[in-house]
Scaffold this active site. Structure first.
Site, PDB file in Angstrom:
ATOM      1  N   PHE A 238       0.818  -1.224   0.000  1.00  0.00           N
ATOM      2  CA  PHE A 238       0.000   0.000   0.000  1.00  0.00           C
ATOM      3  C   PHE A 238       0.844   1.263   0.000  1.00  0.00           C
ATOM      4  O   PHE A 238       0.386   2.313  -0.421  1.00  0.00           O
ATOM      5  CB  PHE A 238      -0.920   0.009   1.225  1.00  0.00           C
ATOM      6  N   CYS A 239       2.032   1.171   0.524  1.00  0.00           N
ATOM      7  CA  CYS A 239       2.823   2.380   0.682  1.00  0.00           C
ATOM      8  C   CYS A 239       4.299   2.037   0.493  1.00  0.00           C
ATOM      9  O   CYS A 239       4.775   1.177   1.205  1.00  0.00           O
ATOM     10  CB  CYS A 239       2.584   2.966   2.076  1.00  0.00           C
ATOM     11  N   PRO A 240       5.017   2.628  -0.432  1.00  0.00           N
ATOM     12  CA  PRO A 240       4.646   3.778  -1.260  1.00  0.00           C
ATOM     13  C   PRO A 240       3.716   3.472  -2.426  1.00  0.00           C
ATOM     14  O   PRO A 240       3.234   4.402  -3.067  1.00  0.00           O
ATOM     15  CB  PRO A 240       5.995   4.275  -1.768  1.00  0.00           C
TER      16      PRO A 240
ATOM     17  N   SER B 204       6.910   1.072   3.158  1.00  0.00           N
ATOM     18  CA  SER B 204       7.299   2.378   3.702  1.00  0.00           C
ATOM     19  C   SER B 204       8.669   2.334   4.343  1.00  0.00           C
ATOM     20  O   SER B 204       8.968   1.415   5.118  1.00  0.00           O
ATOM     21  CB  SER B 204       6.310   2.799   4.782  1.00  0.00           C
TER      22      SER B 204
END
Ligand SMILES: Cc1cc2nc3c(=O)[nH]c(=O)nc-3n(C[C@H](O)[C@H](O)[C@H](O)COP(=O)(O)OP(=O)(O)OC[C@H]3O[C@@H](n4cnc5c(N)ncnc54)[C@H](O)[C@@H]3O)c2cc1C
Lengths: 76, 377
Positions: free
Chosen positions: A13-15, B293
């Site tokens: 989902f991230c990045p 992330s």
């Protein structure tokens, strides 16, 4: 031309897939082919939209099972 | 067994302390040797830089001597690695010392780089470096009004920071009574204002309430310093009087110099957290090439998996746990409210309305961090 670089951005989902593609695009040479793998439905519209905006080439876009395979070429 | 940890930041410190606690008996008995090599004797709590840039914390609040954070039993040397000879199971340091290992953990992090975007370093303020955070606060205090552009490079650590910086700019100027003289213009590289869809959905009405303009599909190409204009790869431009940047990042040069990963990102198995082709080399934190992330919380959750696996490899010969992609982020929403996002490879985050208690929790975490680094939290 070099062989296709495959970017596996499935299940993340991230990045997120487009951000991954942008990162890889920066380091690719003009003419290089990149294939983004994504499980995010949004990639099917976001990626072609960004590619068109910047002026790269969208080679193909197809869904195989749950995975979008988005092939692009760096043009500048 | 010789365990070598390279990097004494968030990931390296938490994993080393985790292993030292789990294996304290074996370390005392001399069956396990645990060594850490880092590039500095200091440990910086980087999330604190955001608060330094807004005058809410001082640099000395966010730094400790690395040696004070480490469990007894860890041999610590400030001697950065220059050569990784992975096939020989050894590294060579700047001072010329060779360290052999049975298991290696690499947590060398990443750094802001400016060479890709002409003009960016000179023109912009950033909270992403120590020098930058101090300079940014000075500039903010002097700023009397005008156009503020926020630009975001790819890739970058702490993906929530662009939104937080924007909220904090709004709050800062409001408190100084000049918000009506400031035009805040946020830009973001992809089609929405944050890569996590639920964060973007939550943040758009917040931006509208705070009268923050935004432009998506904006990837910084160059900055025309004379005319104070940022040009995007997409062919658009933004004028600015004050430019705030989340700079692009790369892994440390030593990684690419040793042929271990393009741009310093080490190819890493997303579940095992081992380097591709090297089952005895673990990689964690910002230097992995994983599409997740680059945050301290990622490094923290990865550390716990690696710590447990190192102990079980020693005791049973094989690893027992896999990393599920867990990330947890606080999101500062305004001066006294925050929310949070928790997600993994499978489950997306659900964003709840910001609360004062969540903000207090983040403020407390800024102090507790040192216990977290010691492996106590
Ligand atoms: C402004 C800002 C705000 C942030 N906010 C948050 C937040 O709110 N939440 C969050 O979770 N994360 C946040 N982060 C991100 C977080 O700080 C990083 O993701 C985290 O520090 C990564 O840990 P790491 O161990 O991979 O790298 P680092 O903590 O950067 O540590 C790298 C270590 O490696 C050492 N090293 C480098 N080269 C060598 C070498 N050759 N040999 C030996 N050692 C070497 C360095 O000295 C350093 O000790 C923020 C970061 C910034 C800049």
């Amino acid at each position: 031309m070099s062989e296709t670089t495959v970017i596996d951005a499935c299940n993340t989902f991230c990045p997120g897939p487009l951000m991954e593609l942008i990162g890889f695009m920066k380091r690719a040479d003009v003419g290089d082919e990149l294939e983004l793998l994504s499980t995010d439905q949004g990639s099917a519209t976001d990626v072609p939209a960004w590619i068109a905006k910047v002026g790269h080439e969208m080679i193909s876009s197809e869904k195989v099972g749950d995975i979008w395979h988005l092939k692009v070429r760096k043009m500048k | 067994m010789r365990i070598l940890v390279v990097g004494g930041g968030m990931g390296g410190t938490i994993v080393a302390n985790n292993v030292a606690r789990r294996m304290s008996k074996e370390i005392r008995q001399g069956k396990v040797e645990l060594t850490m090599l880092s590039a500095t004797d200091q440990h910086w709590y980087q999330p604190g830089l955001l608060y330094v840039a807004f005058g809410k914390m001082a640099l000395n609040d966010i730094c400790r001597d690395q040696s004070t954070l480490l469990e007894p039993g860890i041999k610590f040397f400030v001697d950065p690695v220059e050569e990784f000879e992975l096939n020989e199971n050894r590294v060579r340091t700047k001072s010329g010392v060779v360290h052999d290992f049975d298991l290696l953990v690499i947590a060398t992090g990443c750094e802001a780089i400016y060479d890709e975007v002409p003009g960016l370093e000179k023109a912009s303020e950033t909270p992403y470096t120590k020098h930058g955070a101090v300079k940014m606060f000075k500039r903010l205090r002097e700023f009397e009004g005008g156009k503020v552009a926020i630009v975001v490079g790819v890739p970058h650590k702490c993906p929530i920071a662009p939104i937080e910086i924007t909220f904090m700019l709004h709050e800062f100027f409001e408190k100084r009574g000049i918000r009506d003289k400031v035009q805040l213009q946020y830009t973001y590289p992809i089609a929405r204002i944050h890569n996590i869809e639920n964060i973007a959905k939550w943040a758009v009405p917040e931006f509208e309430r705070m009268q923050i303009d935004y432009e998506t599909f904006f990837n910084i190409k160059e900055v025309d310093i004379d005319n104070k204009v940022v040009h995007s790869e997409e062919g658009t431009e933004k004028e600015y009087d004050l430019l705030v940047a989340v700079p692009p990042h790369r892994g440390m040069p030593v990684i690419e110099e040793n042929g271990m990963g393009d741009d310093g990102w080490i190819p890493t198995d997303r579940y095992k957290l081992t380097m591709d082709g090297h089952d005895n080399v673990f990689v964690l934190g910002d230097t992995t090439n994983l599409p997740i992330s680059k945050t301290g919380s990622t490094a923290h959750f990865e550390s716990e998996v690696i710590g447990e696996n190192i102990a079980s490899i020693f005791r049973t010969g094989s690893a027992t746990r896999e990393y599920d992609g867990k990330v947890y982020c606080f999101i500062e929403a305004d001066q006294d409210r925050a929310t949070n996002a928790c997600f993994n490879y499978i489950d997306p985050p659900e964003i709840k309305a910001p609360t004062k208690s969540m903000h207090m929790l983040k403020m407390s975490y800024n102090q507790w961090y040192w216990s977290s680094a010691r492996g106590l939290l």
